[in-house]
Design a protein around this motif. Sequence first.
Motif, PDB file in Angstrom:
ATOM      1  N   ALA A   1     -14.215 -16.999 -27.866  1.00 33.57           N
ATOM      2  CA  ALA A   1     -13.532 -16.011 -27.013  1.00 33.57           C
ATOM      3  C   ALA A   1     -13.985 -14.592 -27.342  1.00 33.57           C
ATOM      4  O   ALA A   1     -14.133 -13.745 -26.447  1.00 33.57           O
ATOM      5  CB  ALA A   1     -12.020 -16.139 -27.178  1.00 33.57           C
ATOM      6  N   GLY A   2     -14.203 -14.319 -28.619  1.00 34.76           N
ATOM      7  CA  GLY A   2     -14.628 -12.983 -29.013  1.00 34.76           C
ATOM      8  C   GLY A   2     -15.985 -12.621 -28.441  1.00 34.76           C
ATOM      9  O   GLY A   2     -16.192 -11.501 -27.970  1.00 34.76           O
ATOM     10  N   TRP A   3     -16.907 -13.574 -28.497  1.00 34.75           N
ATOM     11  CA  TRP A   3     -18.244 -13.303 -27.958  1.00 34.75           C
ATOM     12  C   TRP A   3     -18.207 -13.162 -26.440  1.00 34.75           C
ATOM     13  O   TRP A   3     -18.815 -12.242 -25.879  1.00 34.75           O
ATOM     14  CB  TRP A   3     -19.207 -14.420 -28.349  1.00 34.75           C
ATOM     15  N   LEU A   4     -17.488 -14.030 -25.758  1.00 35.09           N
ATOM     16  CA  LEU A   4     -17.397 -13.980 -24.298  1.00 35.09           C
ATOM     17  C   LEU A   4     -16.701 -12.712 -23.808  1.00 35.09           C
ATOM     18  O   LEU A   4     -16.948 -12.255 -22.692  1.00 35.09           O
ATOM     19  CB  LEU A   4     -16.657 -15.218 -23.775  1.00 35.09           C
ATOM     20  N   ALA A   5     -15.853 -12.121 -24.660  1.00 34.50           N
ATOM     21  CA  ALA A   5     -15.126 -10.909 -24.273  1.00 34.50           C
ATOM     22  C   ALA A   5     -16.067  -9.742 -24.021  1.00 34.50           C
ATOM     23  O   ALA A   5     -15.685  -8.759 -23.367  1.00 34.50           O
ATOM     24  CB  ALA A   5     -14.112 -10.546 -25.349  1.00 34.50           C
ATOM     25  N   ALA A   6     -17.304  -9.824 -24.518  1.00 32.43           N
ATOM     26  CA  ALA A   6     -18.260  -8.735 -24.324  1.00 32.43           C
ATOM     27  C   ALA A   6     -18.610  -8.534 -22.849  1.00 32.43           C
ATOM     28  O   ALA A   6     -19.063  -7.451 -22.454  1.00 32.43           O
ATOM     29  CB  ALA A   6     -19.529  -9.014 -25.126  1.00 32.43           C
ATOM     30  N   PHE A   7     -18.397  -9.563 -22.035  1.00 34.69           N
ATOM     31  CA  PHE A   7     -18.707  -9.453 -20.604  1.00 34.69           C
ATOM     32  C   PHE A   7     -17.530  -8.886 -19.803  1.00 34.69           C
ATOM     33  O   PHE A   7     -17.724  -8.351 -18.712  1.00 34.69           O
ATOM     34  CB  PHE A   7     -19.058 -10.833 -20.035  1.00 34.69           C
ATOM     35  N   LYS A   8     -16.334  -9.018 -20.326  1.00 35.72           N
ATOM     36  CA  LYS A   8     -15.117  -8.639 -19.589  1.00 35.72           C
ATOM     37  C   LYS A   8     -15.077  -7.126 -19.322  1.00 35.72           C
ATOM     38  O   LYS A   8     -15.384  -6.311 -20.191  1.00 35.72           O
ATOM     39  CB  LYS A   8     -13.878  -9.042 -20.382  1.00 35.72           C
ATOM     40  N   GLY A   9     -14.728  -6.792 -18.108  1.00 33.59           N
ATOM     41  CA  GLY A   9     -14.596  -5.387 -17.730  1.00 33.59           C
ATOM     42  C   GLY A   9     -15.893  -4.729 -17.304  1.00 33.59           C
ATOM     43  O   GLY A   9     -15.883  -3.563 -16.891  1.00 33.59           O
ATOM     44  N   ARG A  10     -16.990  -5.469 -17.366  1.00 33.25           N
ATOM     45  CA  ARG A  10     -18.280  -4.887 -16.972  1.00 33.25           C
ATOM     46  C   ARG A  10     -18.455  -5.004 -15.460  1.00 33.25           C
ATOM     47  O   ARG A  10     -18.038  -5.992 -14.840  1.00 33.25           O
ATOM     48  CB  ARG A  10     -19.420  -5.608 -17.690  1.00 33.25           C
TER      49      ARG A  10
ATOM     50  N   ASN B   1     -13.875  -4.958  -8.827  1.00 37.56           N
ATOM     51  CA  ASN B   1     -15.282  -5.346  -8.790  1.00 37.56           C
ATOM     52  C   ASN B   1     -15.899  -5.394 -10.186  1.00 37.56           C
ATOM     53  O   ASN B   1     -17.057  -5.019 -10.394  1.00 37.56           O
ATOM     54  CB  ASN B   1     -16.077  -4.392  -7.883  1.00 37.56           C
ATOM     55  N   LYS B   2     -15.089  -5.858 -11.120  1.00 37.41           N
ATOM     56  CA  LYS B   2     -15.552  -6.012 -12.495  1.00 37.41           C
ATOM     57  C   LYS B   2     -15.303  -7.448 -12.952  1.00 37.41           C
ATOM     58  O   LYS B   2     -14.463  -8.153 -12.400  1.00 37.41           O
ATOM     59  CB  LYS B   2     -14.825  -5.034 -13.419  1.00 37.41           C
ATOM     60  N   ILE B   3     -16.042  -7.857 -13.965  1.00 34.41           N
ATOM     61  CA  ILE B   3     -15.879  -9.205 -14.505  1.00 34.41           C
ATOM     62  C   ILE B   3     -14.519  -9.306 -15.187  1.00 34.41           C
ATOM     63  O   ILE B   3     -14.208  -8.510 -16.080  1.00 34.41           O
ATOM     64  CB  ILE B   3     -17.005  -9.544 -15.491  1.00 34.41           C
ATOM     65  N   ASN B   4     -13.724 -10.244 -14.750  1.00 33.97           N
ATOM     66  CA  ASN B   4     -12.394 -10.440 -15.329  1.00 33.97           C
ATOM     67  C   ASN B   4     -12.431 -11.411 -16.509  1.00 33.97           C
ATOM     68  O   ASN B   4     -11.594 -11.335 -17.414  1.00 33.97           O
ATOM     69  CB  ASN B   4     -11.429 -10.956 -14.267  1.00 33.97           C
ATOM     70  N   GLY B   5     -13.392 -12.325 -16.487  1.00 29.23           N
ATOM     71  CA  GLY B   5     -13.491 -13.288 -17.572  1.00 29.23           C
ATOM     72  C   GLY B   5     -14.665 -14.220 -17.398  1.00 29.23           C
ATOM     73  O   GLY B   5     -15.184 -14.391 -16.284  1.00 29.23           O
ATOM     74  N   VAL B   6     -15.104 -14.799 -18.515  1.00 24.78           N
ATOM     75  CA  VAL B   6     -16.198 -15.767 -18.515  1.00 24.78           C
ATOM     76  C   VAL B   6     -15.793 -16.922 -19.419  1.00 24.78           C
ATOM     77  O   VAL B   6     -15.237 -16.709 -20.503  1.00 24.78           O
ATOM     78  CB  VAL B   6     -17.508 -15.144 -19.046  1.00 24.78           C
ATOM     79  N   THR B   7     -16.065 -18.141 -18.988  1.00 22.83           N
ATOM     80  CA  THR B   7     -15.826 -19.299 -19.842  1.00 22.83           C
ATOM     81  C   THR B   7     -16.977 -20.290 -19.679  1.00 22.83           C
ATOM     82  O   THR B   7     -17.621 -20.335 -18.632  1.00 22.83           O
ATOM     83  CB  THR B   7     -14.482 -19.985 -19.522  1.00 22.83           C
ATOM     84  N   ILE B   8     -17.243 -21.034 -20.729  1.00 27.90           N
ATOM     85  CA  ILE B   8     -18.294 -22.049 -20.703  1.00 27.90           C
ATOM     86  C   ILE B   8     -17.636 -23.384 -20.366  1.00 27.90           C
ATOM     87  O   ILE B   8     -16.713 -23.820 -21.052  1.00 27.90           O
ATOM     88  CB  ILE B   8     -18.997 -22.170 -22.072  1.00 27.90           C
ATOM     89  N   ILE B   9     -18.084 -24.026 -19.310  1.00 30.10           N
ATOM     90  CA  ILE B   9     -17.458 -25.284 -18.905  1.00 30.10           C
ATOM     91  C   ILE B   9     -18.326 -26.503 -19.198  1.00 30.10           C
ATOM     92  O   ILE B   9     -17.862 -27.638 -19.093  1.00 30.10           O
ATOM     93  CB  ILE B   9     -17.054 -25.267 -17.416  1.00 30.10           C
ATOM     94  N   LYS B  10     -19.594 -26.262 -19.585  1.00 29.71           N
ATOM     95  CA  LYS B  10     -20.453 -27.388 -19.967  1.00 29.71           C
ATOM     96  C   LYS B  10     -21.591 -26.885 -20.827  1.00 29.71           C
ATOM     97  O   LYS B  10     -22.237 -25.890 -20.494  1.00 29.71           O
ATOM     98  CB  LYS B  10     -21.015 -28.091 -18.723  1.00 29.71           C
ATOM     99  N   HIS B  11     -21.838 -27.577 -21.949  1.00 29.11           N
ATOM    100  CA  HIS B  11     -22.993 -27.252 -22.779  1.00 29.11           C
ATOM    101  C   HIS B  11     -23.208 -28.380 -23.776  1.00 29.11           C
ATOM    102  O   HIS B  11     -22.350 -29.240 -23.979  1.00 29.11           O
ATOM    103  CB  HIS B  11     -22.783 -25.923 -23.523  1.00 29.11           C
TER     104      HIS B  11
END
Length: 200
Positions: A128-137, A105-115
Amino acid sequence: MKNELFKYAFILGLIAAISAGVLSFTDSITRAPIAEAYRQDFLRGLSQVLPEFDNSPDLDSFEYNGSTVYIAKKGEDTVGYAVQVSSMKGYSGEIAVLVGADNDNKINGVTIIKHAETPGLGDKITGAGWLAAFKGRPLGTAFRVTNDGGDIDSFSGATISPRAVSEAVTTAGQILAESISKTITDNPETSEREPVNINE
C-alpha cells in the motif's frame, strides 16, 4: 467373440457418457458461484481505487478503444471512473493493475489484481505504501521509476516489476483521461467535470 467386443464397447461408451454427464453437471453448478466469487473480488478492488460509491461499477460501464471503463456513482452523481490495464513486462509475466480516478481528474487509487512476481522482491508492488505514490497525481502523468529518471521507487534488485506497473498506470491514466474527456464532450449537459488535459 463379436458379442463380447460389442458388450465391452457398450460398457465403455456408457461409462464415458456417465462421466461426461457428471462433469457437465458439476460444471453447471459450480460456474455461477465461481463467477460470483470473482465478481466480489473485483468489486473489492474497485472499492480500493474509487471514491465511495453505491452502485455496481462492474455493471455500469462503457467501452473505450478496447478497454472497459467502470463508472462509480453516489446516488445520481458520478464520482469516479476506473480501468484495468495489464502489462506483460513483469519479471514473471503479466501484471494486471486497476486504476481509479476521482472528480478532480486525478488518480484516486491503484491496486494490483494479478501478478506472479518474486516473493520478497517484485511482489513489493502490492504494498500500500508503494502504490500510494500514484495517488493524487494528474491523469496523463507519465510515470517512471527512479532508475529511469522518475520518482517511483525502483526497489533494490527488482526494477522490472515496478517499471511494468508504472507503465501500466501511465497507460490506464491516459485511457481514463481520454475516455472521461470524450464522455464530457458527448454529454456536456450532464457533466460538471472539466475535460482532462493529458499534456499537463
